[in-house]
Design a protein around this motif. Structure first.
Motif, short mmCIF file in Angstrom:
data_model
loop_
_atom_site.label_atom_id
_atom_site.label_comp_id
_atom_site.label_asym_id
_atom_site.label_seq_id
_atom_site.Cartn_x
_atom_site.Cartn_y
_atom_site.Cartn_z
N TRP A 138 8.87 24.96 79.63
CA TRP A 138 10.29 24.64 79.40
C TRP A 138 10.46 23.29 78.73
O TRP A 138 11.30 23.12 77.85
CB TRP A 138 11.00 24.67 80.76
N GLU A 139 9.65 22.33 79.14
CA GLU A 139 9.77 20.96 78.64
C GLU A 139 9.23 20.80 77.22
O GLU A 139 9.70 19.93 76.47
CB GLU A 139 9.03 20.00 79.57
N LEU A 140 8.29 21.62 76.79
CA LEU A 140 7.62 21.42 75.51
C LEU A 140 8.03 22.40 74.42
O LEU A 140 7.86 22.11 73.24
CB LEU A 140 6.10 21.48 75.70
N ASP A 141 8.52 23.57 74.77
CA ASP A 141 8.88 24.57 73.76
C ASP A 141 9.91 24.02 72.79
O ASP A 141 10.99 23.58 73.19
CB ASP A 141 9.42 25.83 74.45
N PHE A 160 9.89 35.20 72.47
CA PHE A 160 10.45 36.09 73.48
C PHE A 160 10.89 37.40 72.84
O PHE A 160 11.12 37.48 71.62
CB PHE A 160 11.64 35.42 74.17
N VAL A 161 11.03 38.42 73.66
CA VAL A 161 11.42 39.74 73.16
C VAL A 161 12.75 39.68 72.43
O VAL A 161 12.95 40.33 71.40
CB VAL A 161 11.49 40.74 74.34
N GLU A 174 19.70 32.63 74.59
CA GLU A 174 18.73 31.61 74.22
C GLU A 174 17.84 31.38 75.43
O GLU A 174 18.27 31.57 76.57
CB GLU A 174 19.42 30.31 73.80
N PRO A 175 16.57 31.01 75.23
CA PRO A 175 15.67 30.84 76.38
C PRO A 175 16.13 29.70 77.28
O PRO A 175 16.47 28.61 76.80
CB PRO A 175 14.32 30.53 75.73
N GLN A 176 16.15 29.97 78.56
CA GLN A 176 16.48 28.96 79.55
C GLN A 176 15.37 28.93 80.59
O GLN A 176 14.38 29.66 80.50
CB GLN A 176 17.84 29.26 80.17
N THR A 194 2.20 38.73 78.62
CA THR A 194 2.76 40.07 78.79
C THR A 194 3.71 40.34 77.64
O THR A 194 3.30 40.85 76.61
CB THR A 194 3.45 40.20 80.15
N ASP A 195 4.99 40.00 77.80
CA ASP A 195 5.94 40.26 76.72
C ASP A 195 6.38 38.99 76.00
O ASP A 195 7.21 39.03 75.10
CB ASP A 195 7.17 41.00 77.24
#
Length: 230
Positions: A138-141, A160-161, A174-176, A194-195
């Motif tokens: 979470w911190e680096l993406d 992400f999918v 959005e990714p959280q 995995t996905d």
């Protein structure tokens, strides 16, 4: 281009690729608090320092971050980024310390013959691994949550999918933190992606390290516990 045309163009861009209001801090904060509580209740031989050392420093750094952005993470000051990375480094070092001591105790045969206590220690270390790597992802993406809110980096470190199939996802997705928590859990249990696919080299290396730690921890603890039960 008129204002209405700009708004229309922004609507066609998925939220993860454009500027947004910023992610809520609460879930990530809860994970940090959970890790610090785990550190406080771990057996002495797994802890880094006294029971209050890591929790005390961690809560102090967390309080600074919370005071600066109590609700949404959208401030990009360099000092805030550094405080966040120092906190992540502290959590990672404490987790590695616990893993090393657990493995050393299992190999040396110094771990208690109490199977329940052994399994409890193993679960605590595994949960620490799971939470720390979720926070690191979470911190680096794409430069971290604040940089993602400002869409600073167009290329994701984790695919992400919803990014691969935008027509099947809400344009506001959005990714959280929960998405990174899921990524960490599946990587720690399946020992492979995995996905969610790692795209950058650091993401691949970090996932590889997490899988290795999880595999070693689980296999050694289970083997020792089975031996004790026999």
């Amino acid at each position: 281009m008129t204002s209405s045309q700009n708004d229309s163009a922004d609507d066609q861009v998925p939220a993860w690729a454009r500027r947004t209001a910023g992610e809520s801090r609460w879930l990530a904060t809860a994970a940090m608090v959970g890790f610090l509580v785990l550190q406080a209740v771990m057996p002495d031989w797994l802890r880094l320092g006294q029971w209050w050392t890591v929790p005390g420093i961690g809560f102090a750094l967390l309080l600074i971050l919370f005071a600066a952005s109590p609700f949404r993470i959208d401030r990009e000051e360099v000092w805030l980024r550094r405080v966040g990375l120092v906190l992540m480094g502290l959590l990672a070092f404490a987790m590695i310390w616990a893993v090393v001591n657990l493995v050393r105790g299992l190999i040396d045969g110094q771990v208690s013959n109490n199977a329940a206590g052994l399994l409890g220690s193993g679960v605590a270390v595994w949960l620490s691994n799971f939470l720390v790597f979720a926070l690191w992802y979470w911190e680096l993406d794409r430069g971290g949550p604040a940089a993602r809110a400002h869409a600073r980096k167009p290329y994701p470190d984790f695919l992400f999918v919803q990014m691969q199939n935008p027509d099947l996802a809400d344009p506001e997705w959005e990714p959280q933190f929960l998405d990174y928590l899921y990524l960490s859990f599946t990587n720690a249990t399946a020992f492979s992606p995995t996905d969610v696919m790692p795209m950058s080299r650091w993401a691949k290396l970090t996932m590889m390290v997490q899988s290795g730690i999880s595999l070693i921890t689980v296999s050694l603890v289970i083997a020792r516990a089975v031996n004790v039960l026999k």
